[in-house]
Design an enzyme around this catalytic site. Structure first.
Site, PDB file in Angstrom:
ATOM      1  N   PRO A 259      17.162  38.738  36.262  1.00  0.00           N
ATOM      2  CA  PRO A 259      17.121  37.265  36.220  1.00  0.00           C
ATOM      3  C   PRO A 259      18.554  36.731  36.204  1.00  0.00           C
ATOM      4  O   PRO A 259      19.259  36.826  35.204  1.00  0.00           O
ATOM      5  CB  PRO A 259      16.380  36.966  34.904  1.00  0.00           C
ATOM      6  CG  PRO A 259      16.439  38.207  34.109  1.00  0.00           C
ATOM      7  CD  PRO A 259      16.757  39.365  34.998  1.00  0.00           C
ATOM      8  N   ASP A 433      23.238  38.651  33.870  1.00  0.00           N
ATOM      9  CA  ASP A 433      21.872  39.108  33.645  1.00  0.00           C
ATOM     10  C   ASP A 433      21.360  38.372  32.404  1.00  0.00           C
ATOM     11  O   ASP A 433      21.799  38.644  31.282  1.00  0.00           O
ATOM     12  CB  ASP A 433      21.898  40.638  33.423  1.00  0.00           C
ATOM     13  CG  ASP A 433      20.511  41.228  33.263  1.00  0.00           C
ATOM     14  OD1 ASP A 433      19.576  40.478  32.916  1.00  0.00           O
ATOM     15  OD2 ASP A 433      20.375  42.449  33.473  1.00  0.00           O
ATOM     16  N   HIS A 434      20.431  37.459  32.623  1.00  0.00           N
ATOM     17  CA  HIS A 434      19.989  36.590  31.523  1.00  0.00           C
ATOM     18  C   HIS A 434      19.167  37.355  30.483  1.00  0.00           C
ATOM     19  O   HIS A 434      18.899  36.845  29.388  1.00  0.00           O
ATOM     20  CB  HIS A 434      19.182  35.415  32.097  1.00  0.00           C
ATOM     21  CG  HIS A 434      19.281  34.157  31.284  1.00  0.00           C
ATOM     22  ND1 HIS A 434      19.766  34.127  29.997  1.00  0.00           N
ATOM     23  CD2 HIS A 434      18.974  32.869  31.587  1.00  0.00           C
ATOM     24  CE1 HIS A 434      19.731  32.894  29.537  1.00  0.00           C
ATOM     25  NE2 HIS A 434      19.264  32.109  30.488  1.00  0.00           N
ATOM     26  N   ARG A 435      18.773  38.584  30.793  1.00  0.00           N
ATOM     27  CA  ARG A 435      18.076  39.380  29.768  1.00  0.00           C
ATOM     28  C   ARG A 435      19.053  39.780  28.667  1.00  0.00           C
ATOM     29  O   ARG A 435      18.668  40.051  27.544  1.00  0.00           O
ATOM     30  CB  ARG A 435      17.486  40.660  30.387  1.00  0.00           C
ATOM     31  CG  ARG A 435      16.386  40.397  31.400  1.00  0.00           C
ATOM     32  CD  ARG A 435      16.003  41.666  32.120  1.00  0.00           C
ATOM     33  NE  ARG A 435      17.139  42.266  32.821  1.00  0.00           N
ATOM     34  CZ  ARG A 435      17.099  43.413  33.485  1.00  0.00           C
ATOM     35  NH1 ARG A 435      15.973  44.104  33.521  1.00  0.00           N
ATOM     36  NH2 ARG A 435      18.158  43.879  34.098  1.00  0.00           N
TER      37      ARG A 435
END
Ligand code: CAO
Length: 461
Positions: A259, A433-435
């Site tokens: 994401p 990486d939005h995680r």
């Protein structure tokens, strides 16, 4: 007559079990210095192990499908006494270079015509099968030596698929997970046609190669549009380079699975630019571009925000924090994008980094990068500043968690509280990486980068 010498796999980075995908020589061949003996393929790249001197191949110690590590003996070569190598050697080299550059093993087979290639393939596999020692569970060999499947039995997912190295290479090029393909060959062996059939079916059912056809982790997308472009005008077909195929598959996975969010900011590099120009005048033999300042600023920002110097574990359960500072630099080459890594950037000065940047860019454009040059990166920088643009959204280079895109600097009026001042502004675009990274952390990270570039003394802090 000189005794034959062992030729070993050189330093290929921290890789064990790298598959041999092509053996380029046979006993009796005359080889010249730097001629490729075998081709190795890691996840990152393919590389040839070159002959260290002119000579005659006495024995080849590996086969296609073997897995090797640094120090493994590839061949025994008797060094020729005449300097410079003979014409036969040169002709062999030209032929093998051409073959290595233009024709992966799988394509060689297909070029022979389907039937002949298929028969050759079958004969080779059968012969190797007979010669192969009984496989043991701890064996590290792959390819034809893998356990034969019972006659008539098709591959069951989860079992080790049985396919020749050429077919495996072909599947890898198309991004096909070979464990998903059913084998229609003798004893359930997977053939080139099986791989082609799998891809056709996957496309028709909306899944992409490398995902389970019609389900699994497929994204259930519409099939790729099939258009006869020639109907609309003149066209020309060009094959994608090997680098494009490999990087394309990686980019597609990273784009689909990570994401992404991109945070943009501008750094005031007016003072940095004055210093850079000064440094350039004092060191005219080195090309000092803004990129080396970005590398140093990146190290400072990674030290301040360690979660950016990290990777997600394979199972997604842990964050692995790195205590070293190796930075990947996206380099544009005529064959496509590659990302060599500059190591220990925290321990190197601006000029040392400038020299190294020049060397790796040249090595990349000369197609001389090996897997070791492209592994171990913590974060990447993709600089399009030399070309132009105001902003862009780079794709994270997994398993890294962020990548910095840099566009072209421009003079802009900046309000100093009392009036507008002309300042040189550098656009920064950080995709993350939005995680792993929260939006606020990304905004702080880029703001800090801009602050360091605005006042280089902060690198020392
Ligand atoms: N703003 C303004 N000028 C810039 C600049 C910037 N942000 N960055 C570089 N420049 C200037 C340099 O100073 C140099 O100027 P001179 O020729 O006057 O000295 C010129 O632009 C060319 O620089 P360069 O591109 O040769 O050198 P670099 O160190 O900036 O970059 C490299 C090296 C290898 C990264 C670059 O050549 C390259 O390949 N870039 C493309 C990367 C890419 O394709 N990324 C996209 C990947 S998709 O995510």
């Amino acid at each position: 007559m000189a005794a034959a010498k062992e030729v070993k796999v050189p330093d290929i980075g921290n890789f064990d079990g790298v598959p041999v995908i092509e053996v380029l020589v046979a006993p009796g061949d005359t080889v010249s210095k730097d001629q490729g003996l075998v081709t190795l393929e890691s996840d990152k790249a393919t590389m040839e192990v070159p002959a260290p001197f002119d000579g005659t191949v006495k024995e080849v110690k590996v086969s296609e499908g073997d897995e090797v590590a640094e120090g493994a003996v590839i061949a025994l070569i008797e060094e020729s006494t005449s300097a410079g190598g003979d014409e036969t050697g040169k002709a062999d080299k030209a032929a093998s270079d051409k073959g290595a550059e233009e024709k992966p093993a799988a394509e060689d087979a297909s070029d022979k015509g389907d039937d002949t290639a298929k028969q050759d393939d079958e004969r080779k596999a059968d012969a190797q099968e007979k010669e192969a020692p009984a496989p043991t569970p701890s064996t590290t060999r792959r390819g034809p030596e893998e356990p034969p499947v019972e006659p008539g039995k098709l591959h069951v997912p989860g079992e080790v698929p049985y396919a020749s190295p050429a077919v495996r290479a072909f599947a890898r090029e198309l991004g096909v997970d070979i464990s998903q393909v059913d084998g229609s060959g003798r004893k359930g062996r997977i053939t080139r046609e099986d791989v082609q059939g799998y891809v056709k079916h996957a496309l028709a059912s909306g899944a992409r190669p490398g995902t389970a056809a019609g389900g699994g982790n497929g994204l259930n997308l519409l099939p790729w549009p099939k258009v006869d472009f020639a109907k609309f005008g003149e066209i020309e077909e060009q094959s994608l380079s090997r680098i494009k195929k490999i990087s394309g598959a990686n980019l597609a996975r990273n784009w689909a699975m990570i994401p992404h969010v991109t945070q943009h900011d501008d750094a005031d590099i007016t003072d940095m630019e004055a210093f850079r120009k000064q440094l350039g005048k004092e060191n005219q033999d080195v090309k000092v571009t803004p990129l080396v300042f970005l590398i140093k600023a990146m190290v400072a920002a990674l030290k301040q925000y360690p979660q950016f110097n990290a990777s997600l574990s394979e199972d997604g359960e842990k964050l692995i924090l790195k205590k070293y500072f190796h930075i990947g630099i996206a380099v544009d080459t005529p064959d496509g994008l590659v990302v060599p890594v500059i190591r220990d950037c925290d321990k190197k000065g601006l000029l040392e980094l400038a020299v190294e940047l020049g060397e790796i860019s040249k090595k990349a454009r000369d197609k001389k990068l090996g897997p070791a040059d492209m592994s171990g990166g913590c974060i990447s920088i993709s600089s399009l500043g030399g070309i132009g643009g105001t902003k862009f959204t780079p794709i994270v280079n997994a398993p890294e968690v962020a990548i910095l895109g840099v566009s072209r600097s421009r003079m802009a009026p900046v309000w100093d509280g009392g009036q507008f001042q002309p300042r040189l502004m550098l656009p920064l675009s950080l995709s993350y990486d939005h995680r792993v990274i929260d939006g606020a952390a990304a905004a702080r990270f880029v703001a800090y980068l801009a602050k360091v570039l605005g006042d280089l003394r902060r690198i020392l802090v």
